[in-house]
Enzyme design. Structure first.
Site, PDB file in Angstrom:
ATOM      1  N   HIS A 164      -3.326   6.815   3.007  1.00  0.00           N
ATOM      2  CA  HIS A 164      -3.763   5.522   2.470  1.00  0.00           C
ATOM      3  C   HIS A 164      -5.163   5.219   3.001  1.00  0.00           C
ATOM      4  CE1 HIS A 164      -4.086   1.442   1.374  1.00  0.00           C
ATOM      5  NE2 HIS A 164      -3.716   0.916   2.520  1.00  0.00           N
ATOM      6  N   CYS A 212       0.817  -1.224   0.000  1.00  0.00           N
ATOM      7  CA  CYS A 212       0.000   0.000   0.000  1.00  0.00           C
ATOM      8  C   CYS A 212       0.849   1.272   0.000  1.00  0.00           C
ATOM      9  CB  CYS A 212      -0.958  -0.004   1.176  1.00  0.00           C
ATOM     10  SG  CYS A 212      -1.867  -1.538   1.325  1.00  0.00           S
ATOM     11  N   ASN A 229     -10.084  -0.549   0.513  1.00  0.00           N
ATOM     12  CA  ASN A 229      -8.635  -0.431   0.471  1.00  0.00           C
ATOM     13  C   ASN A 229      -8.135  -1.026  -0.848  1.00  0.00           C
ATOM     14  OD1 ASN A 229      -5.878  -0.845   0.736  1.00  0.00           O
ATOM     15  ND2 ASN A 229      -5.993  -1.570   2.840  1.00  0.00           N
TER      16      ASN A 229
HETATM   17  O1  UT7 Z   1      -3.276  -1.645   3.970  1.00  0.00           O
HETATM   18  C1  UT7 Z   1      -3.254  -2.218   5.226  1.00  0.00           C
HETATM   19  C2  UT7 Z   1      -4.325  -3.261   5.266  1.00  0.00           C
HETATM   20  N1  UT7 Z   1      -4.839  -3.645   6.524  1.00  0.00           N
HETATM   21  C3  UT7 Z   1      -5.431  -2.810   7.424  1.00  0.00           C
HETATM   22  O2  UT7 Z   1      -5.470  -1.629   7.286  1.00  0.00           O
HETATM   23  C4  UT7 Z   1      -6.070  -3.469   8.610  1.00  0.00           C
HETATM   24  C5  UT7 Z   1      -5.999  -2.648   9.861  1.00  0.00           C
HETATM   25  N2  UT7 Z   1      -6.914  -3.195  10.856  1.00  0.00           N
HETATM   26  C6  UT7 Z   1      -8.240  -2.919  10.820  1.00  0.00           C
HETATM   27  O3  UT7 Z   1      -8.705  -2.198   9.958  1.00  0.00           O
HETATM   28  C7  UT7 Z   1      -9.088  -3.524  11.906  1.00  0.00           C
HETATM   29  O4  UT7 Z   1      -8.280  -4.228  12.810  1.00  0.00           O
HETATM   30  C8  UT7 Z   1     -10.207  -4.470  11.351  1.00  0.00           C
HETATM   31  C9  UT7 Z   1     -11.262  -3.650  10.628  1.00  0.00           C
HETATM   32  C10 UT7 Z   1      -9.616  -5.499  10.406  1.00  0.00           C
HETATM   33  C11 UT7 Z   1     -10.888  -5.186  12.503  1.00  0.00           C
HETATM   34  O5  UT7 Z   1     -11.406  -4.233  13.424  1.00  0.00           O
HETATM   35  P1  UT7 Z   1     -11.134  -4.403  15.004  1.00  0.00           P
HETATM   36  O6  UT7 Z   1     -11.812  -3.276  15.653  1.00  0.00           O
HETATM   37  O7  UT7 Z   1      -9.655  -4.536  15.184  1.00  0.00           O
HETATM   38  O8  UT7 Z   1     -11.908  -5.714  15.294  1.00  0.00           O
HETATM   39  P2  UT7 Z   1     -11.358  -7.105  15.898  1.00  0.00           P
HETATM   40  O9  UT7 Z   1     -10.508  -7.800  14.884  1.00  0.00           O
HETATM   41  O10 UT7 Z   1     -10.793  -6.849  17.262  1.00  0.00           O
HETATM   42  O11 UT7 Z   1     -12.701  -7.870  16.071  1.00  0.00           O
HETATM   43  C12 UT7 Z   1     -13.674  -7.502  17.036  1.00  0.00           C
HETATM   44  C13 UT7 Z   1     -14.774  -8.523  16.986  1.00  0.00           C
HETATM   45  C14 UT7 Z   1     -14.259  -9.957  17.091  1.00  0.00           C
HETATM   46  O12 UT7 Z   1     -15.197 -10.673  17.836  1.00  0.00           O
HETATM   47  P3  UT7 Z   1     -14.906 -11.033  19.374  1.00  0.00           P
HETATM   48  O13 UT7 Z   1     -13.627 -11.789  19.365  1.00  0.00           O
HETATM   49  O14 UT7 Z   1     -14.801  -9.698  20.063  1.00  0.00           O
HETATM   50  O15 UT7 Z   1     -16.104 -11.835  19.758  1.00  0.00           O
HETATM   51  C15 UT7 Z   1     -14.240 -10.424  15.664  1.00  0.00           C
HETATM   52  O16 UT7 Z   1     -14.393 -11.830  15.556  1.00  0.00           O
HETATM   53  O17 UT7 Z   1     -15.448  -8.442  15.713  1.00  0.00           O
HETATM   54  C16 UT7 Z   1     -15.436  -9.719  15.088  1.00  0.00           C
HETATM   55  N3  UT7 Z   1     -15.325  -9.528  13.637  1.00  0.00           N
HETATM   56  C17 UT7 Z   1     -16.389  -9.276  12.870  1.00  0.00           C
HETATM   57  N4  UT7 Z   1     -17.691  -9.133  13.125  1.00  0.00           N
HETATM   58  C18 UT7 Z   1     -18.515  -8.851  12.105  1.00  0.00           C
HETATM   59  C19 UT7 Z   1     -14.225  -9.548  12.868  1.00  0.00           C
HETATM   60  N5  UT7 Z   1     -14.532  -9.301  11.592  1.00  0.00           N
HETATM   61  C20 UT7 Z   1     -15.863  -9.134  11.547  1.00  0.00           C
HETATM   62  C21 UT7 Z   1     -16.791  -8.858  10.526  1.00  0.00           C
HETATM   63  N6  UT7 Z   1     -18.101  -8.722  10.837  1.00  0.00           N
HETATM   64  N7  UT7 Z   1     -16.409  -8.704   9.235  1.00  0.00           N
END
Ligand code: UT7
Length: 303
Positions: free
Chosen positions: A230, A104, A260
């Site tokens: 980005h 990216c 993204n």
């Molecule tokens: O160019 C670089 C590319 N990558 C990035 O920029 C990624 C950077 N990271 C992020 O954008 C965020 O970490 C995410 C959007 C990927 C995830 O958000 P988060 O606030 O960090 O959520 P999390 O991974 O901590 O998940 C929170 C909860 C989890 O459930 P539990 O364990 O709290 O019960 C996940 O299982 O949300 C759940 N979860 C979802 N729920 C609904 C994870 N993905 C999803 C989903 N829909 N798509």
């Protein structure tokens, strides 16, 4: 500049039907509503060619002056040769051409490379393109990644400028010890990501990189007219804006429409922002590697 976006759309509501997620969750956690998805015929070189052709036309430059073509991508249509070889042929250019693999951060890396070559007399003009078909790299059933990524391309023509214009300061970096937080494991088809680690690393790297580029340019954060980060996650962008002393109202966000798009994300947002001649623009990218790159640009040539 020029852009190329596939017509195919994948909305949060489409994803609700496919995986265990909701429109509200995706919007709240990322700011993304929909992304573009290329067809099998819309390969990365095809999108890159369309964006490049539009940029050359918009610049009004004689294509014979273009001595350098860089295509930033992590989704080439084939392993060999480089995507840029196909794009060069499609556009009828006669120039040095290579692909740049910095995920990216790839477009900003490309801008910095092209700027250096133009300033040292190695190129009269350069075409820099960020182009991706990320759907080929993402598991369609993985809710942790499929919600984020989209396809697209955007390009810019770079030419010599007066000293007070163009790239005034830049910073490129990489921390390979973080390679495994966002990667395709050897032999695997799809990307794996530790979202929280990428989130933390992105904010830290971008704030430091933007600050370094601003210092090298002799520009203060509050002087920036257009900040183009980005387009990965609206919460990451908000955290960078706050910690780097930038202005939310002058920050470009279009990730709601495209998600993204990796190397294409910054040029797509920059093309849509259409800075005015003389504007101070800050580009800041981060991505797999973990890589990061920033550039402070006085828009226009001043000539
Ligand atoms: O160019 C670089 C590319 N990558 C990035 O920029 C990624 C950077 N990271 C992020 O954008 C965020 O970490 C995410 C959007 C990927 C995830 O958000 P988060 O606030 O960090 O959520 P999390 O991974 O901590 O998940 C929170 C909860 C989890 O459930 P539990 O364990 O709290 O019960 C996940 O299982 O949300 C759940 N979860 C979802 N729920 C609904 C994870 N993905 C999803 C989903 N829909 N798509």
């Amino acid at each position: 500049m020029g852009t190329a976006l596939p017509a195919g759309k994948l909305t949060n509501f489409d994803l609700e039907k496919r995986i265990d997620t909701t429109n509200e969750w995706i919007l709240d956690r990322t700011g993304i509503s929909e992304r573009r998805v290329a067809t099998d015929d819309e390969t990365t070189d095809v999108l890159a060619t369309a964006a490049g052709a539009e940029a050359i036309k918009a610049s009004g430059i004689d294509p014979e002056l273009i001595d350098l073509l860089i295509v930033a991508t992590i989704t080439p249509p084939q392993k060999l040769p480089a995507t840029s070889a196909f794009v060069q042929d499609n556009l009828g250019l006669a120039c040095g051409a290579f692909d740049l693999v910095a995920a990216c951060s790839g477009f900003v890396y490309s801008v910095v490379m092209a700027d250096s070559l133009i300033k040292t007399g190695g190129a009269r003009a350069a075409l820099v393109i960020g182009a991706e078909t990320l759907h080929t790299m993402v598991d369609p059933m993985d809710r942790g990644t499929v919600i984020l990524f989209g396809d697209g391309a955007a390009a810019g023509v770079m030419v010599p400028s007066a000293p007070a214009y163009g790239v005034l300061g830049s910073d490129i970096g990489c921390d390979g010890s973080l390679a495994n937080i966002l990667y395709v494991p050897p032999g695997a088809e799809f990307v794996q990501m530790d979202g929280k680690a990428v989130f933390r690393g992105a904010v830290r790297a971008c704030v430091q990189s933007a600050t370094t580029a601003l210092e090298r340019a002799g520009i203060k954060g509050e002087e920036i007219d257009v900040f183009v980060p980005h387009q990965a996650n609206t919460r990451i962008i908000d955290a960078i804006v706050e910690r780097a002393g930038l202005d939310n109202a002058r920050t470009v966000k279009n990730l709601d429409k495209y998600g993204n798009t990796s190397a294409a994300s910054i040029p797509l947002a920059l093309a849509e922002a259409q800075p005015n001649d003389g504007d101070l623009v800050l580009l800041c990218g981060f991505g797999a590697g973990m890589t990061w790159a920033s550039a402070v640009i006085r828009w226009g040539t001043g000539l």
